[in-house]
Design an enzyme around this catalytic site. Structure first.
Site: not given
Ligand code: PEP
Length: 261
Positions: A9-11, A106, A108, A178, A184, A224, A245-246
């Site tokens: 997920n590049w957000k 998600h 967010e 999640e 994050g 994470s 994500g990151g």
């Molecule tokens: C996500 O955005 O779904 C996520 C898991 O982010 P991160 O890996 O950065 O915690």
């Protein structure tokens, strides 16, 4: 056997140039793996899903045209197919470009855009109607876990968001657990915490549908997850991969995660 999946997920990150560089770097690594059949990945590559920002969808799709193992989708869809909804993107549009998947719910989106389970159920229905596979995200906030309400909360998210579907339909949904406190933050759920919740989710699916469906559905962990901890998380019996994500923004890290089964 359940499908193993690693999703990125590049957000709302990366310029067009950076996004294409990332996609192409990833492609080189995938090509190398397909050519050499590197024994580091004894079972071959898992299914790879990429969720770039909408504006890059067609460019990233182009990079992976004819790559069976790489699917590209969007991070969100609108709950209507078309109409006067300025700025929104519908599943019909995504599918017509060749996108195949969409994230739904998600945290967010739930937090910053007030999306609730009822709305998310509508989005799932429209995604499925238009041939997109939803990746339905669920997970508790820190106070829910600290007060022992995390199972109940995630159970409600699943029941309201997904359990209205019939058994045939639900098999095509991917679930992503999640925990919001892990997204994050660098504070990953422990492998035991992830396994415990994934086993619970499977039990809910078993109770509502059947053992077979519970065994067949893919449940990803997100929060994470990175190149260092992915292998431990993916080694858990009920963890079928990750939503990243990151760490999906760096080709090296993301590919290490892809190799972590
Ligand atoms: C996500 O955005 O779904 C996520 C898991 O982010 P991160 O890996 O950065 O915690």
């Amino acid at each position: 056997m359940r499908k193993k999946i690693v999703a990125g997920n590049w957000k709302m990150n990366l310029s067009a140039e950076e996004a294409l560089t990332l996609a192409n770097e990833l492609k080189v690594k995938i090509d190398h793996q397909l050519d050499t059949k590197d024994p580091k990945i004894p079972n071959g590559l898992p299914q790879i899903l990429l969720f770039p920002p909408n504006v890059y969808l067609s460019r990233v799709l182009e990079v992976f045209r004819n790559y069976e193992g790489v699917a590209v989708g969007v991070q969100n869809i609108h709950q209507e197919e078309k109409g006067a909804f300025t700025g929104e993107v519908s599943p019909l549009m995504v599918r017509s470009l060749g996108g195949t998947h969409t994230l739904i719910g998600h945290s967010e989106r739930r937090i910053h855009f007030n999306e609730d389970d009822e709305l998310l159920a509508k989005k799932i229905a429209l995604a499925v109607k238009n041939g997109l596979t939803p990746v339905y995200c669920c997970g508790e906030m820190l106070p829910d876990r600290e007060t022992g309400k995390h199972f109940q909360l995630v159970s409600e998210q699943l029941k309201k968001g997904v359990f209205w579907m019939d058994e045939q339909e639900v098999k095509n949904i991917i679930i992503a657990y999640e925990p919001v406190w892990a997204i994050g933050t660098g504070q990953t759920a422990s492998p035991e915490q992830a396994q415990e919740m994934h086993a619970y989710l499977r039990e809910l699916i078993n109770d509502h549908y059947s053992k077979k469906t519970a065994e067949e559905m893919t449940i990803l962990y997100g929060g994470s997850c990175n190149a260092k901890n992915a292998a431990e998380l993916f080694a858990q019996k009920d963890v079928d991969g990750g939503l990243i994500g990151g760490a999906s923004l760096k080709a090296d890290d993301f590919f290490t995660i892809i190799q972590s089964f």
